[in-house]
Design a protein around this motif. Structure first.
Motif, PDB file in Angstrom:
ATOM      1  N   GLY A 191     -76.272 -77.849  -4.461  1.00  0.00           N
ATOM      2  CA  GLY A 191     -77.331 -77.217  -5.021  1.00  0.00           C
ATOM      3  C   GLY A 191     -79.251 -77.012  -5.210  1.00  0.00           C
ATOM      4  N   TYR A 192     -79.208 -78.460  -4.928  1.00  0.00           N
ATOM      5  CA  TYR A 192     -80.870 -78.698  -5.351  1.00  0.00           C
ATOM      6  C   TYR A 192     -81.341 -78.541  -4.426  1.00  0.00           C
ATOM      7  CZ  TYR A 192     -78.418 -82.034  -9.321  1.00  0.00           C
ATOM      8  OH  TYR A 192     -78.564 -82.663 -10.436  1.00  0.00           O
ATOM      9  N   GLN A 193     -80.327 -78.334  -2.916  1.00  0.00           N
ATOM     10  CA  GLN A 193     -81.712 -77.998  -2.143  1.00  0.00           C
ATOM     11  C   GLN A 193     -82.261 -76.436  -2.154  1.00  0.00           C
ATOM     12  OE1 GLN A 193     -79.196 -79.476   1.177  1.00  0.00           O
ATOM     13  NE2 GLN A 193     -79.795 -81.026   1.237  1.00  0.00           N
ATOM     14  N   ILE A 194     -81.157 -75.540  -2.883  1.00  0.00           N
ATOM     15  CA  ILE A 194     -81.353 -74.065  -3.127  1.00  0.00           C
ATOM     16  C   ILE A 194     -82.614 -74.404  -4.579  1.00  0.00           C
ATOM     17  CG2 ILE A 194     -80.541 -71.692  -4.190  1.00  0.00           C
ATOM     18  CD1 ILE A 194     -77.871 -73.189  -2.837  1.00  0.00           C
ATOM     19  N   LEU A 195     -82.237 -75.154  -5.251  1.00  0.00           N
ATOM     20  CA  LEU A 195     -83.451 -75.445  -6.137  1.00  0.00           C
ATOM     21  C   LEU A 195     -84.419 -75.601  -5.763  1.00  0.00           C
ATOM     22  CD1 LEU A 195     -81.435 -76.880  -9.192  1.00  0.00           C
ATOM     23  CD2 LEU A 195     -82.057 -74.379  -8.389  1.00  0.00           C
ATOM     24  N   ASP A 196     -85.417 -76.559  -4.113  1.00  0.00           N
ATOM     25  CA  ASP A 196     -85.888 -76.865  -3.979  1.00  0.00           C
ATOM     26  C   ASP A 196     -86.353 -75.840  -3.355  1.00  0.00           C
ATOM     27  OD1 ASP A 196     -86.116 -78.911  -5.930  1.00  0.00           O
ATOM     28  OD2 ASP A 196     -84.616 -80.214  -4.276  1.00  0.00           O
ATOM     29  N   ASN A 197     -85.474 -75.336  -2.660  1.00  0.00           N
ATOM     30  CA  ASN A 197     -86.650 -74.301  -1.895  1.00  0.00           C
ATOM     31  C   ASN A 197     -86.823 -74.873  -0.153  1.00  0.00           C
ATOM     32  OD1 ASN A 197     -86.238 -71.629  -0.072  1.00  0.00           O
ATOM     33  ND2 ASN A 197     -88.534 -71.392  -0.860  1.00  0.00           N
TER      34      ASN A 197
END
Length: 506
Positions: A374-380
């Motif tokens: 999910g962190y990759q979504i948060l970091d776009n």
């Protein structure tokens, strides 16, 4: 080929290459309308993370609030947050110590002793109409044997119940008292927190270390024979140990809050065809044989409420082709809730994310996807949050209904009307919300239709809000636009009521 035909052919090739260009945005385009019901999860791991221990409680509240907002804007409707990474806690617990990944030292209290990360993220998710799934690792105690344990950790009371394998420490899965303790932890969480689900991933018996046997000789001698297993059936005995744990957890949840679900995210291969004619045409590590996780049995018996296999490989992968596995799980899930675990980086690197989502939506028994991590979504990362917002998840969607737990409808909302005040224009309605009655309204869905548009609540693009509140603030559009608004209620199982509607001038 004459000159005109050759030129026409070349122009066609140029147009085709342009239409199918190699940019991520173009190849992830999904022209079909999104389904009205689709699980869209994101895993948020805390194990191995240092970010939380660098924050004080105030900063963490801001971070979690911002995290949930970004997921909501990307169309994610379920956050799978890891709250028990090493038999420790990201929540207030009298059974296990605070996690070192939360405060930097296992057992150390947050700077604000009243702060409870789990309670806070539940509140943030629910106020946006999203779910929070509490992610637990059942057996792992230390990812590195040299990491110190808090003085009140259960290990110090019962060291005989733990085993070291490689450089890690685990609860011995063969001991009934360990299953009982894990269920006690689950019961505590479900009792005190408004979680939507308990979630476990692929870590049951640990991933095998070449040339090293798992050290469960003592528990095998103590229990195997009395449970009907011969000395040559250790693998069957280990599978039975995990089966017993899964059954006990399901019964624990059902006996505490029967509307809370139990989900498992197994490794992506159940069995290879070379070992089982009904297995997948793959060549990799296997749940059944290597991790002693008989996920297919758990689904068939109804011991879990959703299955979320991790199909992290690329399309065309030589050992484990994504499409092959997608079709295998679709055909072997007994028509139960099935979601697909997607590896964002691998999919984006190969420009396959949109194709994979499209393929999953074409399956008869696949009901959504979940994204690692999910962190990759948060970091776009590589613009993935933008692609989700504008393309993959461009319409809001409802969680699939868990009708196997309860099939029915909550009551229709009453007195739906629009209200003007000096400051705002809003819709309001009445519905009896009973937090401990899962068949009553828990959330509401607001739909909007333009004047003359057919009212069809099966179209996801007409959903404008999913909310726990019984009001919705209306936009101002100059006072000349006319719409029909529809509101429905959702119960705790995501069954939807019949619609109530009203006409509004904006």
């Amino acid at each position: 080929m004459n000159h005109f035909v050759r030129l026409s052919f070349l122009l066609f090739i140029v147009v085709l290459i342009t239409a199918c260009g190699t940019t991520k945005q173009s190849l992830t385009r999904i022209p079909d309308s999104a389904p009205k019901r689709e699980f869209r999860g994101a895993w948020v791991q805390t194990v191995g993370q240092s970010r939380y221990s660098r924050m004080n409680s105030a900063a963490m509240k801001h971070y979690i609030s911002d995290m949930v907002r970004k997921f909501d804007e990307a169309g994610v409707n379920a956050v799978i947050f890891q709250i028990r990474p090493e038999a420790d806690a990201f929540y207030q617990s009298e059974l296990e110590p605070w996690s070192r990944f939360l405060t930097g030292e296992q057992g150390k209290t947050p700077d604000d002793p009243t702060f409870d990360p789990l309670a806070f993220i539940i509140e943030e998710c629910h106020k946006r109409g999203m779910e929070l799934h509490a992610w637990l690792n059942p057996y792992r105690v230390k990812i590195n044997i040299n990491n110190p344990l808090a003085k009140d950790h259960i290990y110090w009371k019962h060291p005989e119940r733990f085993v070291q394998y490689g450089n890690q420490l685990f609860f011995d899965p063969g001991l009934p008292e360990n299953r009982g303790f894990i269920c006690e932890v689950v019961r505590d969480i479900v009792t005190r927190y408004d979680v939507d689900a308990i979630h476990m991933d692929d870590y049951f018996y640990p991933y095998p270390i070449a040339g090293t046997s798992f050290p469960d000789d003592n528990s095998f001698r103590m229990y195997a024979a009395s449970q009907g297993f011969s000395p040559s059936q250790r693998s069957d005995w280990r599978r039975n140990n995990v089966n017993l744990l899964i059954q006990q957890i399901k019964l624990t949840i059902a006996g505490t809050k029967p509307w809370v679900r139990f989900g498992i995210s197994p490794f992506g291969i159940y069995r290879n065809k070379r070992n089982d004619p009904n297995g997948s045409d793959t060549n990799g590590l296997q749940n059944y044989d290597d991790l002693y996780a008989d996920i297919k049995l758990w689904v068939e018996k109804g011991w879990i409420d959703y299955n979320l296999p991790q199909l992290y490989w690329e399309i065309g992968h030589s050992a484990a082709d994504y499409t092959t596995l997608l079709h295998w799980w679709n055909a072997n899930n007994f028509e139960q809730h099935l979601y697909i675990g997607q590896d964002l980086k691998r999919s984006i690197d190969k420009n396959e994310l949109g194709v994979k989502i499209r393929q999953s939506r074409e399956m008869s028994f696949v009901h959504g996807n979940c994204y690692w991590y999910g962190y990759q979504i948060l970091d776009n990362f590589a613009g993935v949050a933008d692609i989700m917002r504008t393309d993959l998840h461009r319409s809001k969607t409802l969680i699939p209904a868990y009708s196997h737990l309860h099939k029915g409808r909550p009551a229709v909302v009453k007195k739906l009307t629009d209200v003007y005040t000096e400051d705002m224009h809003f819709l309001t309605w009445e519905a009896k919300k009973e937090p401990l009655n899962p068949e009553s309204a828990q959330r509401f869905v607001v739909y909007r239709f333009r004047r003359g548009e057919k009212v069809d609540i099966n179209r996801a693009e007409n959903i404008v809000k999913i909310t726990p509140d019984n009001f919705f603030v209306l936009p101002y559009e100059g006072g000349e636009s006319r719409y029909t608004y529809v509101v429905t209620a959702l119960d705790a199982f995501h069954n939807e009521s019949k619609p109530a509607k009203t006409k509004v001038k904006l």
